[in-house]
Design a protein around this motif. Structure first.
Motif, short mmCIF file in Angstrom:
data_model
loop_
_atom_site.label_atom_id
_atom_site.label_comp_id
_atom_site.label_asym_id
_atom_site.label_seq_id
_atom_site.Cartn_x
_atom_site.Cartn_y
_atom_site.Cartn_z
N ALA A 55 46.93 37.10 53.76
CA ALA A 55 45.55 36.91 53.34
C ALA A 55 45.46 36.92 51.81
O ALA A 55 46.30 37.56 51.14
N GLY A 56 44.45 36.24 51.29
CA GLY A 56 44.13 36.31 49.86
C GLY A 56 45.31 35.97 48.96
O GLY A 56 45.99 34.96 49.13
N SER A 58 48.17 37.33 48.75
CA SER A 58 49.46 37.30 49.46
C SER A 58 49.66 35.95 50.15
O SER A 58 50.79 35.45 50.24
N ILE A 101 53.24 38.85 54.81
CA ILE A 101 53.27 39.22 53.39
C ILE A 101 52.01 40.04 53.12
O ILE A 101 50.90 39.57 53.35
N SER A 102 52.19 41.26 52.65
CA SER A 102 51.03 42.12 52.41
C SER A 102 51.36 43.22 51.40
O SER A 102 52.29 43.99 51.62
N GLN A 103 50.62 43.24 50.32
CA GLN A 103 50.82 44.29 49.32
C GLN A 103 50.65 45.64 49.99
O GLN A 103 51.53 46.50 49.92
N SER A 104 49.51 45.85 50.62
CA SER A 104 49.17 47.17 51.17
C SER A 104 49.89 47.48 52.48
O SER A 104 50.11 48.63 52.82
N GLY A 105 50.22 46.43 53.22
CA GLY A 105 50.77 46.64 54.56
C GLY A 105 49.74 47.12 55.55
O GLY A 105 50.08 47.57 56.65
N THR A 107 46.51 45.32 56.01
CA THR A 107 45.46 44.33 56.25
C THR A 107 45.26 44.07 57.75
O THR A 107 46.18 43.63 58.44
N VAL A 153 41.98 46.59 42.20
CA VAL A 153 41.69 45.81 43.41
C VAL A 153 42.30 44.41 43.30
O VAL A 153 42.87 43.89 44.25
N ALA A 154 42.19 43.80 42.14
CA ALA A 154 42.77 42.47 41.95
C ALA A 154 44.29 42.58 41.88
O ALA A 154 44.84 43.29 41.05
N SER A 155 44.94 41.88 42.77
CA SER A 155 46.39 41.98 42.88
C SER A 155 47.08 41.13 41.80
O SER A 155 46.73 39.97 41.60
N LEU A 237 40.94 32.53 42.44
CA LEU A 237 40.58 33.76 43.17
C LEU A 237 40.46 34.93 42.20
O LEU A 237 39.50 35.71 42.24
N LYS A 238 41.44 35.04 41.29
CA LYS A 238 41.43 36.14 40.31
C LYS A 238 40.15 36.09 39.48
O LYS A 238 39.46 37.09 39.30
N GLU A 241 36.95 36.96 41.65
CA GLU A 241 36.76 38.30 42.19
C GLU A 241 36.42 39.34 41.14
O GLU A 241 35.75 40.31 41.44
N VAL A 354 42.00 45.90 53.06
CA VAL A 354 40.94 45.42 53.93
C VAL A 354 41.33 45.73 55.38
O VAL A 354 42.05 44.98 56.02
C1 F6R Z 1 43.06 39.54 45.55
C2 F6R Z 1 43.41 40.54 46.54
C3 F6R Z 1 43.23 40.23 48.00
C4 F6R Z 1 44.46 40.67 48.79
C5 F6R Z 1 44.24 40.48 50.29
C6 F6R Z 1 45.48 40.82 51.09
O1 F6R Z 1 43.33 39.98 44.26
O2 F6R Z 1 43.85 41.61 46.20
O3 F6R Z 1 42.99 38.87 48.19
O4 F6R Z 1 45.55 39.93 48.34
O5 F6R Z 1 43.18 41.29 50.71
O6 F6R Z 1 45.89 42.13 50.87
P1 F6R Z 1 47.32 42.61 51.24
O7 F6R Z 1 48.29 41.88 50.38
O8 F6R Z 1 47.32 44.09 50.96
O9 F6R Z 1 47.54 42.29 52.69
#
Ligand code: F6R
Length: 357
Positions: A55-56, A58, A101-105, A107, A153-155, A237-238, A241, A354
């Motif tokens: 998502a987003g 990622s 693919i997920s920063q937070s793991g 989502t 919040v912005a990745s 997106l950056k 947001e 999220v």
């Molecule tokens: C944008 C942003 C979001 C995340 C998205 C997925 O700057 O942070 O679009 O990239 O919510 O989040 P993750 O990577 O944690 O699954």
């Protein structure tokens, strides 16, 4: 902690060269070979198609990663927005591999796809910044981003780390399959880390571009072709947001099919030109919008630049250009938000992870 930084986002933008160097270290063994779990290597070797789910930001990293997997590892790959996957499930190949693919793991949209495909019995690999996260625990395999905690919040640094890890995964697979590759990933990533550092030292130049061009605008367009288009989606997106400027990333050649109607006197159009193959065509798209009054800013790669370009990026391997072109885009968003008095690290209506669908 933020230390001397006014915002986590700026700190995290600056940490990108460091994170990239950490990835190089973590994924290289003492004999300079790539270090990857043997099970991941085997799974990559036998799969016949990769389904990237994210998502987003990622998702935007996934679009770049798809190219690595296809061009270097020779595996067909498709990228899906997690929240849409179940409604429009593609026909799956005989031996699919799902890559999350997920920063937070954490989502939820991605997790619901993971639960579903596990029920169907398919293997899953999660690429994440958070060890022990839900998507990491519930997948068969995990690759870590090693980007360090991302607080804003912005990745930012997670995006570049995702792209770097995807490149390493693709090269490792290519080698495991015995494919000829004229690409030394650690050398090229090292060059890229240095280039990123050059860019993070050019904040004032970007700030000035923002003051001159994005001060009061209501909207902005980012245009690019090929790989640059994917970075344009991320750049838009950056900007949206955190600065609340309405922004759209667009494929240069697609503008004339409708969206060019939105170009007015003074509309900012930021163009990326990092790829030799599209340097001519993207510049002709810029001329088309300039002829309709747009205020253009071209970010080109060294070697492809022209005198009137707004900014010249240091040269890196053509596959890795997103890692450098995104840095000034992150900074554009940062300064635009800063000058508008927005809450850079905690934009309205958004949460860092999220966890609702
Ligand atoms: C944008 C942003 C979001 C995340 C998205 C997925 O700057 O942070 O679009 O990239 O919510 O989040 P993750 O990577 O944690 O699954």
């Amino acid at each position: 902690e933020k230390g001397t930084y006014p915002h986590f986002m700026l700190k995290e933008i600056d940490e990108q060269p460091l994170a990239l160097r950490r990835i190089i270290q973590e994924y290289q063994d003492e004999h300079d070979h790539l270090k990857l779990d043997q099970n991941i290597r085997e799974t990559m070797k036998v799969c016949d198609r990769i389904y990237i789910i994210a998502a987003g930001t990622s998702y935007h990293a996934g679009l770049v990663g798809k190219q690595f997997l296809e061009k270097m590892a020779g595996i067909p790959a498709e990228v899906h927005v997690a929240s849409e996957f179940s409604y429009n499930m593609p026909l799956l190949s005989d031996n699919p591999l799902f890559v999350f693919i997920s920063q937070s793991g954490e989502t939820a949209d991605s997790r619901s796809v993971l639960v579903k495909i596990k029920e169907m019995g398919h293997p899953a690999l999660t690429i994440t910044n958070v060890a022990g996260s839900t998507l990491s625990r519930e997948a068969d395999y995990t690759l870590h981003l090693h980007a360090g905690p991302e607080i804003a919040v912005a990745s930012t640094k997670a995006y570049t780390a995702q792209i770097a890890v995807l490149a390493i995964l693709a090269v490792d697979t290519a080698r495991a399959k015995g494919l000829e590759l004229d690409f030394d990933p650690m050398r090229e990533l090292g060059i890229t880390a240095n280039a990123m550092e050059v860019l993070t030292d050019q904040k004032e130049a970007i700030d000035e571009l923002v003051r001159d061009n994005l001060g009061t605008t209501r909207n902005a367009f980012f245009i690019g072709r090929s790989t640059d288009y994917f970075v344009c989606l991320e750049a838009a997106l950056k900007l949206k947001e955190i600065s609340y400027i309405q922004a759209e990333g667009f494929a240069g050649g697609e503008l004339k099919h409708g969206t060019i109607a939105l170009i007015e006197e003074g509309t900012p159009v930021i163009a990326l030109a990092t790829q030799e193959t599209v340097n001519y065509s993207i510049r002709s798209n810029v001329s088309e919008v300039v002829a309709r009054g747009a205020n253009d800013m071209i970010f080109s790669m060294k070697g492809l630049e022209q005198d009137t370009d707004a900014f010249v990026l240091p040269e890196v391997h053509e596959l890795l250009t997103p890692l450098v072109s995104v840095v000034p885009m992150q900074l554009l968003a940062y300064y635009a938000a800063l000058h508008r008095g927005c809450d850079v690290d905690k934009p309205r209506n958004l949460a860092k992870s999220v966890t609702v669908e």
